[in-house]
Design a protein around this motif. Structure first.
Motif, PDB file in Angstrom:
ATOM      1  N   ALA A 109       0.776  -0.976   0.062  1.00 42.83           N
ATOM      2  CA  ALA A 109      -0.019  -0.041   0.146  1.00 42.83           C
ATOM      3  C   ALA A 109       0.930   1.159   0.071  1.00 42.83           C
ATOM      4  O   ALA A 109       0.897   2.420  -0.653  1.00 42.83           O
TER       5      ALA A 109
ATOM      6  N   GLU B 153       4.125   1.496  -0.976  1.00 42.02           N
ATOM      7  CA  GLU B 153       4.854   1.610  -2.231  1.00 42.02           C
ATOM      8  C   GLU B 153       4.208   2.025  -3.424  1.00 42.02           C
ATOM      9  O   GLU B 153       4.292   3.038  -4.226  1.00 42.02           O
ATOM     10  N   THR B 154       2.659   1.527  -3.422  1.00 42.69           N
ATOM     11  CA  THR B 154       1.715   1.984  -4.419  1.00 42.69           C
ATOM     12  C   THR B 154       1.411   3.374  -4.395  1.00 42.69           C
ATOM     13  O   THR B 154       1.344   3.917  -5.300  1.00 42.69           O
ATOM     14  N   ALA B 155       1.442   3.678  -2.910  1.00 40.45           N
ATOM     15  CA  ALA B 155       1.053   5.247  -3.078  1.00 40.45           C
ATOM     16  C   ALA B 155       2.041   6.142  -3.425  1.00 40.45           C
ATOM     17  O   ALA B 155       1.697   7.131  -4.208  1.00 40.45           O
ATOM     18  N   LEU B 156       3.141   5.705  -3.095  1.00 41.13           N
ATOM     19  CA  LEU B 156       4.449   6.437  -3.606  1.00 41.13           C
ATOM     20  C   LEU B 156       4.773   6.573  -5.212  1.00 41.13           C
ATOM     21  O   LEU B 156       4.916   7.506  -5.818  1.00 41.13           O
ATOM     22  N   THR B 157       4.481   5.339  -5.726  1.00 42.60           N
ATOM     23  CA  THR B 157       4.859   5.294  -7.105  1.00 42.60           C
ATOM     24  C   THR B 157       3.663   5.797  -7.894  1.00 42.60           C
ATOM     25  O   THR B 157       3.823   6.271  -9.127  1.00 42.60           O
ATOM     26  N   LEU B 158       2.514   6.119  -7.229  1.00 41.91           N
ATOM     27  CA  LEU B 158       1.530   6.854  -7.881  1.00 41.91           C
ATOM     28  C   LEU B 158       1.606   8.264  -7.786  1.00 41.91           C
ATOM     29  O   LEU B 158       0.718   9.245  -8.012  1.00 41.91           O
ATOM     30  N   GLY B 159       2.782   8.649  -7.130  1.00 40.47           N
ATOM     31  CA  GLY B 159       3.051  10.097  -7.183  1.00 40.47           C
ATOM     32  C   GLY B 159       2.604  10.873  -5.801  1.00 40.47           C
ATOM     33  O   GLY B 159       2.668  12.043  -5.904  1.00 40.47           O
ATOM     34  N   ALA B 160       2.216   9.983  -4.870  1.00 41.50           N
ATOM     35  CA  ALA B 160       1.825  10.570  -3.432  1.00 41.50           C
ATOM     36  C   ALA B 160       3.245  10.969  -2.838  1.00 41.50           C
ATOM     37  O   ALA B 160       4.058  10.382  -2.750  1.00 41.50           O
ATOM     38  N   SER B 161       3.063  12.139  -2.156  1.00 41.35           N
ATOM     39  CA  SER B 161       4.083  12.668  -1.205  1.00 41.35           C
ATOM     40  C   SER B 161       4.239  11.548   0.057  1.00 41.35           C
ATOM     41  O   SER B 161       3.210  10.940   0.325  1.00 41.35           O
TER      42      SER B 161
ATOM     43  N   ARG C 199       1.060  12.219   2.283  1.00 37.39           N
ATOM     44  CA  ARG C 199      -0.165  11.779   1.661  1.00 37.39           C
ATOM     45  C   ARG C 199      -0.145  10.249   1.753  1.00 37.39           C
ATOM     46  O   ARG C 199      -1.121   9.653   2.178  1.00 37.39           O
ATOM     47  N   ALA C 200       1.179   9.500   1.442  1.00 35.67           N
ATOM     48  CA  ALA C 200       1.037   7.871   1.534  1.00 35.67           C
ATOM     49  C   ALA C 200       0.790   7.707   2.945  1.00 35.67           C
ATOM     50  O   ALA C 200       0.236   6.745   3.098  1.00 35.67           O
TER      51      ALA C 200
ATOM     52  N   THR D  47      -2.672   7.801   3.470  1.00 37.29           N
ATOM     53  CA  THR D  47      -3.453   6.853   2.916  1.00 37.29           C
ATOM     54  C   THR D  47      -3.283   5.221   3.552  1.00 37.29           C
ATOM     55  O   THR D  47      -4.249   4.366   3.794  1.00 37.29           O
TER      56      THR D  47
ATOM     57  N   GLU E  98      -6.177   2.953   5.315  1.00 39.31           N
ATOM     58  CA  GLU E  98      -6.259   1.628   5.261  1.00 39.31           C
ATOM     59  C   GLU E  98      -6.279   0.878   6.438  1.00 39.31           C
ATOM     60  O   GLU E  98      -7.117  -0.214   6.681  1.00 39.31           O
TER      61      GLU E  98
ATOM     62  N   TYR F  98      -1.513  -3.729  -5.525  1.00 35.02           N
ATOM     63  CA  TYR F  98      -2.520  -3.469  -4.271  1.00 35.02           C
ATOM     64  C   TYR F  98      -3.314  -2.591  -4.715  1.00 35.02           C
ATOM     65  O   TYR F  98      -3.224  -1.321  -5.387  1.00 35.02           O
TER      66      TYR F  98
ATOM     67  N   ARG G 257      -3.408  13.391  -6.831  1.00 33.73           N
ATOM     68  CA  ARG G 257      -2.126  13.894  -6.277  1.00 33.73           C
ATOM     69  C   ARG G 257      -1.642  14.858  -7.472  1.00 33.73           C
ATOM     70  O   ARG G 257      -0.661  15.733  -7.154  1.00 33.73           O
TER      71      ARG G 257
ATOM     72  N   LEU H 229      -2.060   8.044 -15.089  1.00 34.34           N
ATOM     73  CA  LEU H 229      -1.023   9.085 -14.806  1.00 34.34           C
ATOM     74  C   LEU H 229      -0.098   9.489 -16.056  1.00 34.34           C
ATOM     75  O   LEU H 229       0.934  10.264 -16.166  1.00 34.34           O
TER      76      LEU H 229
END
Lengths: 233, 244, 268
Positions: free
Chosen positions: A130, A132-140, A143-144, A147, A151, B94, B110, B158
């Motif tokens: 969760a 890593e997914t947040a980070l790779t989707l561009g979350a700071s 923000r991650a 998230t 969860e 995930y 984001r 994205l």
């Protein structure tokens, strides 16, 4: 001898007739403990997150310390803070002793380790993907983190409820630091101690019932919330 | 593919990654061309996943040198850029607790996109993966193949330069595999670069541009067996030059 | 192995039986201030030496002590709250009440004495000044004998203490003195607790000696009519003994931190 049932009836009467002295005490109890929880929770959850997600030297030691701190009796916390806050103590200039702020401070110290330990257990069991997914989707990272907390919200709410349960019913440090002052620092547990010492059991039972109802209500609510979480997983 | 594809947009050099005393990746170098589809093979534990995670800016290696837009960068300056430009998909992706739409919108939010724009983009992404009917379904109720497709759509929305797919088909049934291969081919048509890993060299129906192989921490380029491959050798320089 | 277990069991049974051979102990409810004064540590062993009766002391607030008597949980009650004692006897819960000694209450406060009560002779004048100045006053607020006494004094002075300066603590005397010290407030305390605490708190004795501050102690047996299983015989023995010459002499000679604390009432 005054029977338990007679005292219980009188207790119910006091509660539902809106006895103002009783409800003032209940109000103080909740306002103090809710504030303590609000102050303690963000830092506790952040600490738990750092302990769960990052490895740094001393991490294991810190986890052990927080787990040990769980079993520190309330009176020890109360006594330690009392010595610190008393006029002759190092923090005496703050003049906090026998105020609501002192009670809040005591309750923060009491629920902090519990919050950290329980939030840590919850966050440790969250899925690392969760984050890593947040980070790779561009979350700071912040923000991650939010998230992840979302969860893990069911477990975290459980931690908050447990923390609240510990401090709302705690008598040792509240008595020492608050001083059981009428209309100011007299909360449910210290009032129960006082009413018992006066021999007026009905008031004590009425206040005890409030704690019992509250525990019941919180646990049912928690069960509902967590039940919801379990279904969708 | 035109001449500008011959200039790599990202050069990674001299990557070394140790786990404890074990060397997982030994002085690996890699050039990445825009819109290129790369197959990365290797046995289990050969470091495929680690390599992808480092490329995605999620794992810090002991040593690496990145070069993008002609500038040399250390890890500290790079990982933020990598996270922005590259999307990593776990072997079992995930999905956040919430609806399929919310999942696809996650990265878009984001990027401070407007609500209407997000809505349009989510609809477009759902169309790509033909799952419009599941838009409001909770992500936890999806099948494995559906989850994989949603994860791809979430990354696609994205518009990353490069997507890293970690064994995307290994847990899928035959039908889902084909849908997934079709999606990867679509990505390539849209000039989104893809590196995907597999522990078996079977590439299915993919039009791969290059086949890399990891063995004991070192990388080699393998000849393409796929006849449909448009370009046989895109790699400039020699990716398997090992200095360690 | 089995034999060993048998022996141990037999010994355990024998040991538990020895408890029955002792005279039934006398249960006495008293106030915390009485116990804190240390007087009981002198009186009770002397009583046990003479009669063989062991006294178990339960130290609680006056209200609780009387309630324990009313419920038949104890055999004898030793308190200092005249009105409540009289009511207790009038309602038939207690018999053989004897007032056997007294001590006095004192007003203490911050050494700087912001309300300026130091030179007042009468306690009424002192309390009036405290109220007028709205100087902090920490009250027991726990319905104890001391609290009842304090309320009587306000009432006698025609004053109604109320406001943020009047702090109702709801705690024991020692704790209230600590609070007064921390909050720079005044308080009323029994002399015994004051002597025990004066070295530990930042307070000074500011008013004492007024007749109104006298604090008589009573001892009452729990009524056998209300609670037939009460140990009335031992209770009566206790009351007779404490009224006797030797016990009264012990009370007279008792010193706390070098100062006399109690004045016997039944010394001829």
């Amino acid at each position: 001898m005054e029977t338990l049932s007679a005292a219980s009836y009188q207790a119910l009467y006091l509660l539902f007739s809106g006895d103002s002295a009783l409800w003032t005490i209940i109000g103080i109890s909740f306002s103090v403990s809710v504030r303590a929880l609000i102050y303690a929770a963000p830092l506790a959850i952040l600490t738990a997150f750092l302990l769960a997600y990052f490895s740094f030297p001393g991490r294991r030691l810190l986890v052990s310390i927080f787990n040990t701190a769980l079993s520190i009796p309330a009176v020890v916390v109360g006594l330690t803070l009392y010595i610190m806050l008393s006029k002759a103590g190092p923090l005496g200039e703050w003049r906090l002793l026998f105020t609501q702020d002192a009670m809040i401070l005591g309750q923060i110290c009491l629920c902090f380790p519990l919050l950290v330990a329980m939030a840590h257990a919850t966050l440790q069991s969250t899925d690392r993907r969760a984050w890593e997914t947040a980070l790779t989707l561009g979350a700071s990272p912040v923000r991650a983190l939010l998230t992840i907390l979302h969860e893990a919200r069911f477990g975290l709410i459980g931690a908050l409820v447990a923390g609240f349960g510990r401090i709302i019913a705690e008598v040792g440090s509240s008595m020492m630091l608050g001083g059981n002052i009428l209309n100011y620092t007299r909360n449910i547990p210290t009032a129960i101690a006082l009413e018992t010492s006066k021999g007026s059991f009905a008031e004590g039972i009425a206040l005890g019932m409030v704690l019992l109802f509250m525990a019941l209500f919180l646990n049912i609510a928690l069960g509902q919330v967590q039940g919801k979480g379990a279904v969708s997983q | 593919m035109s001449a500008d594809t011959l200039r790599p947009w990202l050069k990674m050099q001299d990557l070394t990654f140790l786990r404890g005393d074990r060397t997982i990746l030994k002085s690996v170098s890699l050039d990445i061309q825009p819109g290129e589809l790369t197959l990365l093979t290797g046995q289990n534990g050969s470091g495929k996943t680690t390599l992808l995670r480092i490329l995605a800016g999620l794992q810090k290696p002991q040593q690496v040198q990145f070069e993008f837009a002609g500038e040399q960068q250390k890890w500290r300056q790079s990982y933020r850029f990598l996270r922005d430009q590259i999307c990593y998909l776990h072997q079992q992706p995930y999905l956040f607790d919430g609806s399929v739409s919310e999942n696809i919108a996650y990265g878009l939010k984001r990027q401070r996109m407007g609500r209407q724009a997000i809505k349009a983009k989510v609809a477009e992404a759902l169309e790509q993966i033909s799952l419009e009917h599941l838009a409001q379904r909770n992500s936890r109720e999806l099948s494995g193949g559906e989850k994989q497709r949603v994860a791809i759509a979430r990354a696609w929305a994205l518009a990353p330069r490069l997507m890293l797919l970690d064994e995307p088909v290994s847990n899928l049934d035959k039908r889902s595999r084909h849908i997934c291969y079709d999606l990867i081919n679509q990505l390539q048509q849209q000039k989104i670069g893809v590196i995907y890993t597999s522990h078996e060299p079977q590439a299915g129906h993919l039009k791969i541009n290059r086949h890399l192989h990891l063995y004991e921490g070192e990388m080699t380029t393998k000849p393409l067996t796929n006849e449909k491959a448009a370009v046989v050798e895109l790699v400039k320089g020699n990716p398997n030059q090992s200095r360690g | 192995m089995l034999k060993k277990i048998r022996i141990v069991t037999a010994l355990l049974i024998l040991w538990s039986l020895t408890g029955l051979l002792h005279a039934a102990p006398l249960k006495m409810a008293t106030t915390t201030s009485t116990q804190n004064s240390g007087l009981l540590d002198l009186l009770l062993p002397a009583f046990q030496k003479q009669t063989g009766i062991e006294v178990q002391v339960i130290a609680v607030g006056t209200g609780k002590a009387l309630k324990m008597g009313r419920d038949g949980d104890v055999d004898v009650v030793m308190v200092h709250a005249v009105a409540a004692e009289e009511k207790f006897v009038a309602e038939g819960y207690g018999t053989d009440r004897v007032q056997f000694m007294y001590n006095d209450f004192v007003i203490v406060g911050p050494k700087s004495d912001p309300a300026g009560i130091k030179d007042e002779k009468s306690v009424t004048a002192a309390m009036t000044k405290i109220l007028e100045q709205q100087a902090k006053f920490v009250s027991r607020g726990d319905d104890s004998g001391t609290h009842k006494k304090e309320k009587t004094l306000w009432k006698a002075a025609n004053l109604t203490p109320a406001g943020s300066w009047y702090i109702e603590a709801g705690q024991g005397m020692g704790k209230v003195l600590q609070m007064a010290s921390e909050l720079d407030g005044y308080s009323m305390t029994d002399r015994g607790t004051w002597l025990a605490y004066k070295g530990k708190v930042d307070l000074a004795l500011l008013n004492a000696g007024d007749e109104k501050l006298s604090n008589p102690y009573g001892i009452i047996a729990v009524s056998k009519a209300k609670h037939p299983d009460t140990n009335y015989t031992a209770a009566k023995q206790m009351i007779d003994w404490i009224s006797s010459e030797p016990a009264q002499q012990l009370i007279k000679n008792y010193r706390l931190h070098g100062e006399p604390l109690f004045i016997p009432l039944l010394l001829k």
